[in-house]
Design an enzyme around this catalytic site. Structure first.
Site, PDB file in Angstrom:
ATOM      1  N   THR A   1       0.873  -1.179   0.000  1.00  0.00           N
ATOM      2  CA  THR A   1       0.000   0.000   0.000  1.00  0.00           C
ATOM      3  C   THR A   1       0.911   1.230   0.000  1.00  0.00           C
ATOM      4  OG1 THR A   1      -0.002   0.133   2.406  1.00  0.00           O
ATOM      5  CG2 THR A   1      -1.759  -1.167   1.409  1.00  0.00           C
TER       6      THR A   1
ATOM      7  N   VAL B   1       7.655  -2.512   7.278  1.00  0.00           N
ATOM      8  CA  VAL B   1       7.706  -1.053   7.367  1.00  0.00           C
ATOM      9  C   VAL B   1       8.261  -0.497   6.052  1.00  0.00           C
ATOM     10  CG1 VAL B   1       8.642   0.917   8.627  1.00  0.00           C
ATOM     11  CG2 VAL B   1       8.060  -1.189   9.869  1.00  0.00           C
ATOM     12  N   LYS B   2       7.434   0.326   5.421  1.00  0.00           N
ATOM     13  CA  LYS B   2       7.810   0.870   4.097  1.00  0.00           C
ATOM     14  C   LYS B   2       8.394   2.268   4.295  1.00  0.00           C
ATOM     15  CE  LYS B   2       5.783   0.869  -0.552  1.00  0.00           C
ATOM     16  NZ  LYS B   2       4.508   0.855  -1.278  1.00  0.00           N
ATOM     17  N   LEU B   3       9.610   2.454   3.794  1.00  0.00           N
ATOM     18  CA  LEU B   3      10.371   3.683   4.037  1.00  0.00           C
ATOM     19  C   LEU B   3      10.801   4.305   2.714  1.00  0.00           C
ATOM     20  CD1 LEU B   3      12.679   1.878   6.583  1.00  0.00           C
ATOM     21  CD2 LEU B   3      11.075   3.691   7.248  1.00  0.00           C
TER      22      LEU B   3
END
Ligand code: G3P
Length: 218
Positions: A27, A86-88
Site C-alpha cells: 500500500t 515497514v515501508k520507508l
C-alpha cells in the site's frame, strides 16, 4: 516469484487471496486516500483488516521524513501484526531507519527507488525488499525493466539478500518481463494478475471440449 497486490481496496485483496496465488499486499498513502481511508486511527484499522484478509507480508508506509519520526511510526506499525513490513522512502533518513529496523529484525520495504545506486544503498542498509518503480520510469520514456536487470546483476554479484520487488507494475507484460529478469516479487493491480489468465485459444479449446463432451453424452 511472489505476487503482491498493490492496493488498499479490500474487495480486490479478498478476490486475489481467494484466487490462490497471492503472497502479500503493498500500500502507499495515495492508495489509502484513493479508498477514502484517512486519519491515523482509520489507517491503522485498515492495515489490521488487510492483515486479516491475507497470509503474507503487508507493506505499511510511514509518512514521516525524519529518522525519529520514521522509527516511531515504523515501530507502531510493526507492532500491529508480524505480517507488517515497514515501508520507508529512499531518502537519507529512510536509509538510516532501514538500517535501524533491519538491525532489530523488523522487515522493511524501501520505496520510491528509481536508480541502481539507490537500490545498492537499500541493500547495504539491510532492506528486506527494495521497490523500483518501473511504470513511472516508463512514463518518462526511461526503460523501467532495465532497472530491474541492473539491480538483479548488482545483487547477484555480491549475494545481497534484499528481494527485488518490482513496483508500479501496470500490466501483464510487466509481470512477465519482471519474471524473465529474475525479479523476486512483483506488485501490481488485480488486473495485472488476472490478465495472466487470458488466452483466446484456452477459451476456444475449452468450448470445443465441452461441446464434444455434450455430443458424446447425449
Ligand atoms: O507500488 C508502487 C505503486 O503504488 C506506484 O504505482 O502506478 O502509481 O506508479 P503507480
Amino acid at each position: 516469484m511472489k505476487f503482491f497486490i498493490d492496493t488498499a481496496n479490500l474487495s480486490d485483496i479478498a478476490e486475489a487471496q481467494a484466487f490462490g496465488v497471492l503472497d502479500g499486499v503493498t500500500t502507499n498513502p495515495s492508495l489509502m486516500a484513493k479508498e477514502g481511508i484517512t486519519g491515523a486511527d482509520n489507517i491503522t484499522a485498515h492495515y489490521k483488516k488487510i492483515c486479516d484478509l491475507v497470509d503474507g507480508d503487508v507493506s505499511a508506509e510511514v509518512i514521516s521524513t525524519d529518522f525519529d519520526g520514521m522509527v516511531k511510526e515504523g515501530e507502531a506499525l510493526a507492532a500491529l501484526n508480524p505480517q507488517i513490513v515497514v515501508k520507508l522512502p529512499l531518502i537519507a533518513d529512510g536509509i538510516k531507519a532501514c538500517k535501524y529496523f533491519s538491525d532489530k529484525g523488523i522487515k522493511t520495504n524501501v520505496t520510491l527507488v528509481f536508480s541502481a545506486g539507490q537500490a545498492l544503498l537499500a541493500a547495504k542498509a539491510g532492506a528486506t525488499y527494495v521497490s523500483p518503480f518501473i511504470g513511472r520510469l516508463d512514463d518518462i520514456s526511461t526503460d523501467g525493466l532495465n532497472l530491474i536487470a541492473e539491480i538483479r546483476q548488482i545483487y547477484d554479484n555480491y549475494g545481497f539478500e534484499t528481494q527485488i520487488l518490482a513496483a508500479s507494475v501496470r500490466h501483464t507484460m510487466h509481470v512477465i518481463d519482471c519474471a524473465k529478469l529474475g525479479s523476486d516479487v512483483m506488485t501490481g493491480p488485480l488486473s495485472s494478475i488476472k490478465g495472466l489468465l487470458k488466452h483466446p485459444l484456452t477459451d476456444i479449446g475449452l468450448a470445443k471440449f465441452l461441446e464434444d463432451y455434450k455430443k458424446g453424452n447425449q
